[in-house]
Design a protein around this motif. Structure first.
Motif, PDB file in Angstrom:
ATOM      1  N   PRO A 174      42.673  -1.111 -16.914  1.00 22.47           N
ATOM      2  CA  PRO A 174      43.311  -0.628 -18.207  1.00 22.47           C
ATOM      3  C   PRO A 174      42.951  -0.843 -19.015  1.00 22.47           C
ATOM      4  O   PRO A 174      41.763  -1.890 -18.963  1.00 22.47           O
ATOM      5  N   TYR A 175      42.356   0.490 -19.957  1.00 18.25           N
ATOM      6  CA  TYR A 175      41.143   0.052 -21.117  1.00 18.25           C
ATOM      7  C   TYR A 175      41.498  -0.709 -22.343  1.00 18.25           C
ATOM      8  O   TYR A 175      40.781  -1.009 -23.204  1.00 18.25           O
ATOM      9  N   LEU A 176      43.146  -0.923 -21.892  1.00 16.52           N
ATOM     10  CA  LEU A 176      43.305  -1.534 -23.275  1.00 16.52           C
ATOM     11  C   LEU A 176      43.586  -3.418 -23.109  1.00 16.52           C
ATOM     12  O   LEU A 176      43.971  -4.487 -23.871  1.00 16.52           O
ATOM     13  N   SER A 177      43.490  -3.882 -21.151  1.00 12.96           N
ATOM     14  CA  SER A 177      42.968  -5.021 -21.230  1.00 12.96           C
ATOM     15  C   SER A 177      42.545  -5.631 -21.906  1.00 12.96           C
ATOM     16  O   SER A 177      41.143  -4.996 -22.506  1.00 12.96           O
ATOM     17  N   PRO A 178      43.100  -7.469 -22.430  1.00 11.79           N
ATOM     18  CA  PRO A 178      44.065  -8.105 -21.642  1.00 11.79           C
ATOM     19  C   PRO A 178      45.419  -7.956 -22.730  1.00 11.79           C
ATOM     20  O   PRO A 178      45.381  -8.717 -23.041  1.00 11.79           O
ATOM     21  N   MET A 179      45.059  -7.155 -23.768  1.00 15.59           N
ATOM     22  CA  MET A 179      45.706  -6.883 -24.683  1.00 15.59           C
ATOM     23  C   MET A 179      47.470  -6.309 -24.045  1.00 15.59           C
ATOM     24  O   MET A 179      48.540  -5.948 -24.589  1.00 15.59           O
ATOM     25  N   SER A 180      46.512  -4.762 -23.272  1.00 16.03           N
ATOM     26  CA  SER A 180      47.971  -4.326 -22.918  1.00 16.03           C
ATOM     27  C   SER A 180      47.044  -3.800 -21.812  1.00 16.03           C
ATOM     28  O   SER A 180      46.007  -2.486 -21.711  1.00 16.03           O
ATOM     29  N   PRO A 181      47.681  -4.025 -20.421  1.00 12.30           N
ATOM     30  CA  PRO A 181      48.825  -5.426 -20.068  1.00 12.30           C
ATOM     31  C   PRO A 181      48.543  -7.022 -20.960  1.00 12.30           C
ATOM     32  O   PRO A 181      47.154  -7.000 -20.679  1.00 12.30           O
ATOM     33  N   MET A 182      49.597  -7.735 -20.878  1.00  9.99           N
ATOM     34  CA  MET A 182      48.769  -8.747 -21.762  1.00  9.99           C
ATOM     35  C   MET A 182      48.620 -10.153 -20.925  1.00  9.99           C
ATOM     36  O   MET A 182      49.073 -10.313 -20.013  1.00  9.99           O
ATOM     37  N   HIS A 183      47.382 -10.450 -20.876  1.00 10.01           N
ATOM     38  CA  HIS A 183      46.964 -11.854 -20.585  1.00 10.01           C
ATOM     39  C   HIS A 183      46.188 -13.001 -20.602  1.00 10.01           C
ATOM     40  O   HIS A 183      45.627 -12.545 -21.636  1.00 10.01           O
ATOM     41  N   PHE A 184      47.430 -13.079 -20.831  1.00 11.03           N
ATOM     42  CA  PHE A 184      47.449 -14.635 -22.144  1.00 11.03           C
ATOM     43  C   PHE A 184      46.018 -15.569 -22.112  1.00 11.03           C
ATOM     44  O   PHE A 184      45.133 -15.659 -23.364  1.00 11.03           O
ATOM     45  N   GLY A 185      45.353 -15.690 -20.684  1.00  7.25           N
ATOM     46  CA  GLY A 185      44.636 -15.769 -20.528  1.00  7.25           C
ATOM     47  C   GLY A 185      43.019 -16.116 -21.527  1.00  7.25           C
ATOM     48  O   GLY A 185      41.730 -16.816 -21.404  1.00  7.25           O
ATOM     49  N   ASP A 186      42.751 -14.658 -20.703  1.00  8.38           N
ATOM     50  CA  ASP A 186      41.917 -13.841 -21.756  1.00  8.38           C
ATOM     51  C   ASP A 186      41.694 -13.073 -22.459  1.00  8.38           C
ATOM     52  O   ASP A 186      40.558 -13.105 -23.224  1.00  8.38           O
ATOM     53  N   LEU A 187      42.841 -14.349 -23.880  1.00  6.20           N
ATOM     54  CA  LEU A 187      43.335 -13.286 -25.286  1.00  6.20           C
ATOM     55  C   LEU A 187      42.155 -14.414 -25.226  1.00  6.20           C
ATOM     56  O   LEU A 187      41.173 -14.317 -27.079  1.00  6.20           O
ATOM     57  N   LYS A 188      41.320 -15.268 -25.410  1.00  4.20           N
ATOM     58  CA  LYS A 188      40.644 -16.585 -25.367  1.00  4.20           C
ATOM     59  C   LYS A 188      39.143 -15.992 -25.789  1.00  4.20           C
ATOM     60  O   LYS A 188      38.472 -16.652 -26.998  1.00  4.20           O
ATOM     61  N   ASP A 189      38.826 -14.501 -25.246  1.00  6.80           N
ATOM     62  CA  ASP A 189      37.688 -14.231 -25.748  1.00  6.80           C
ATOM     63  C   ASP A 189      37.221 -12.342 -25.970  1.00  6.80           C
ATOM     64  O   ASP A 189      37.213 -11.608 -25.964  1.00  6.80           O
ATOM     65  N   VAL A 190      38.718 -12.161 -27.161  1.00  4.65           N
ATOM     66  CA  VAL A 190      39.087 -10.468 -27.487  1.00  4.65           C
ATOM     67  C   VAL A 190      38.655 -11.174 -29.386  1.00  4.65           C
ATOM     68  O   VAL A 190      37.855 -10.797 -29.628  1.00  4.65           O
TER      69      VAL A 190
END
Length: 538
Positions: A485-501
């Motif tokens: 998904p182009y908006l990954s990791p925000m959509s769909p949400m991956h909380f672990g990957d938000l450390k580098d967004v």
């Protein structure tokens, strides 16, 4: 009737002549060089056939030689793509020196001859063999030297490639304050070696492919075995294998032919000149595509947020990198929405502007004959034209002309009453904001989306801006880059990957790789790292 027949016959003869000429030309242009023909044991027949195939090719060199009293041979190479000193020292000189002694007549099968030449005569490092004329053609045009000996129906290919190439320099399009200064060149092997220097592991795989019926462009698919998803690597390999085109002249050909949605304005393949950027993406489970004759390597898959990150984000301390990312995201919104907001507020929502500022803006627009939407479109188009002119002009005068042109044109337009001073400020801020986006292709998409957003703002005000944003976000939610998904990791949400967004956490907190791309091996760092920290650190 008697007058009509000669004219008709003349036209038929003319048509027949043109038709036959077209057939001859098409046969010459579409003729494929004898793919099924096998090399003969007769040297003169092989040379005659090669000279027919390479007809009117002045850069093809034929150098014949003789073993002893009877055995003859020839080497064929392409002038300008080979190292002449290597050919002289490692091929011609050993052959002539050995020719002082008669060549054993028992060495007539190619296996014996190849081993004999490899071990006792030719001192080149890389040797291969082939039977067909098509193999000879491909190797010679690729820069190899073909060695053909009378009495043997096969050829020995000697690698002595060398051509003029640019030295390794700092990338002009992706400069950084802190980080490596080396960049890719137009030489494929130079580019692969730059990655090998950074990843000294057997897990780094580099699969070679050729694309283009006429250009036969070499490319390399590189990934980390054990980290990259095998299905993703297979998808990349399959998409490149489907390409059927006459020539690949630059990485942009590959990019457009393998992306998921070529009609989208957003890029779904990232290109870069930086080896460290490719290496960092390989460590996250992504796949790199390195193409010969271009300094730009491709990275797949990509996300919208990944296109907004700079390699320098990982070299600075995490607090500085996080602050720079927030500045980048803020100016991204300014580059997309500032002219639209200016148009909407002046046209439909004057009550939202502070009174003092509204009076000042009204006074500056008193002599302007155009509505805000026309004024903004004129200024934005002019600014884009000046920016493009600055890129195309020669470097010594390009920047000076673009800067002076913008200042002179802007000041003259304000004094002439064609545009207002606030509009010049808005356009200047918008242009500066678009330069902050690290990816040039992503910056172009934002610049192009600015114009439909301005039109919607001029028609519907803030409602038009919201409608445009909804359309853009819904389109991005549907986009995918190699099934990611182009908006990954925000959509769909991956909380672990938000450390580098939106932020860049310390390296000690980013112990796992992105979930979407590194499904096979997600661990980046051992948990025992924290326990080995000095006392007092957390």
């Amino acid at each position: 009737m008697t007058k009509w027949i000669p004219g008709r016959m003349k036209s038929l003869v003319t048509f027949k002549r043109k038709y036959m000429n077209s057939l001859v030309q098409s046969s010459l242009t579409n003729r494929e060089p004898l793919k099924s023909d096998i090399l003969s044991t007769n040297l003169s027949q092989n040379v005659e056939q090669l000279k027919t195939i390479f007809d009117r090719s002045s850069d093809i060199v034929y150098r014949d030689f003789q073993f002893g009293d009877l055995q003859k041979g020839i080497i064929v190479f392409l002038d300008g793509l080979v190292n002449m000193k290597l050919i002289d020292d490692d091929v011609i000189k050993p052959l002539l020196e050995y020719g002082k002694n008669p060549l054993s007549q028992s060495i007539l099968c190619f296996e014996d001859l190849e081993n004999f030449l490899r071990n006792q005569v030719v001192s080149a490092a890389q040797l291969s063999e082939g039977r067909e004329f098509q193999e000879v053609i491909d190797h010679v045009l690729g820069g190899d030297t073909a060695l053909i000996i009378d009495g043997v129906g096969q050829a020995l290919f000697i690698s002595a490639k060398e051509w003029e190439s640019r030295s390794v320099e700092e990338p002009a399009t992706e400069s950084v304050i802190r980080g490596p200064r080396d960049g890719f060149t137009e030489n494929l092997r130079t580019n692969t070696s730059l990655i090998r220097r950074r990843l000294k592991t057997h897990q780094l795989k580099m699969e070679a492919m050729k694309v283009g019926r006429l250009s036969k462009t070499d490319l390399v698919i590189t990934y980390l075995d054990g980290i990259a998803d095998e299905s993703m690597v297979a998808e990349v390999r399959e998409r490149i294998g489907r390409i059927d085109i006459d020539a690949i002249l630059e990485s942009g050909y590959i990019e457009e032919l393998i992306e998921d949605n070529p009609y989208s304005i957003f890029p779904q393949v990232q290109y870069t000149e930086r080896p460290d950027k490719v290496t960092g993406n390989l460590l996250e489970g992504k796949v790199g595509i390195i193409i010969d004759n271009t300094p730009f390597a491709l990275i797949v898959p990509v996300t919208f947020y990944g296109m907004l990150m700079s390699s320098e984000d990982y070299y600075e301390r995490y607090l500085i990198s996080t602050a720079l990312r927030w500045i980048r995201f803020t100016f991204l919104l300014i580059a997309l929405l500032l002219p639209s907001l200016y148009i909407a507020l002046l046209t439909f929502h004057q009550e939202m502007v502070p009174t003092t500022l509204l009076f000042s803006m009204a006074a500056s627009r008193e002599a302007v004959p155009f509505p805000a939407i026309i004024e903004a479109l004129l200024m934005e188009i002019s600014f884009e034209g000046l920016r493009e002119a600055g890129v195309r002009l020669p470097k010594p005068v390009g920047q000076a002309v673009s800067i002076v042109g913008a200042l002179v044109v802007g000041q003259a337009a304000v004094q002439a009453g064609l545009v207002s001073a606030p509009m010049v400020i808005v356009v200047a801020m918008t242009g500066i904001s678009s330069f902050i986006i690290p990816s040039y292709s992503q910056a172009i998409s934002i610049r192009m989306l600015r114009f439909p957003m301005m039109i919607l703002a001029g028609m519907l005000g803030l409602y038009g801006i919201l409608l445009g944003l909804l359309i853009i976000i819904s389109h991005m939610c549907r986009l995918r880059s190699f099934s990611i998904p182009y908006l990954s990791p925000m959509s769909p949400m991956h909380f672990g990957d938000l450390k580098d967004v939106l932020v860049r956490m310390p390296w000690s907190n980013m112990m796992v790789r992105p979930e979407e791309t590194a499904k096979k091996n997600s661990k980046r760092m051992n948990n025992s790292f924290r326990s080995r920290r000095p006392n007092g650190s957390k």
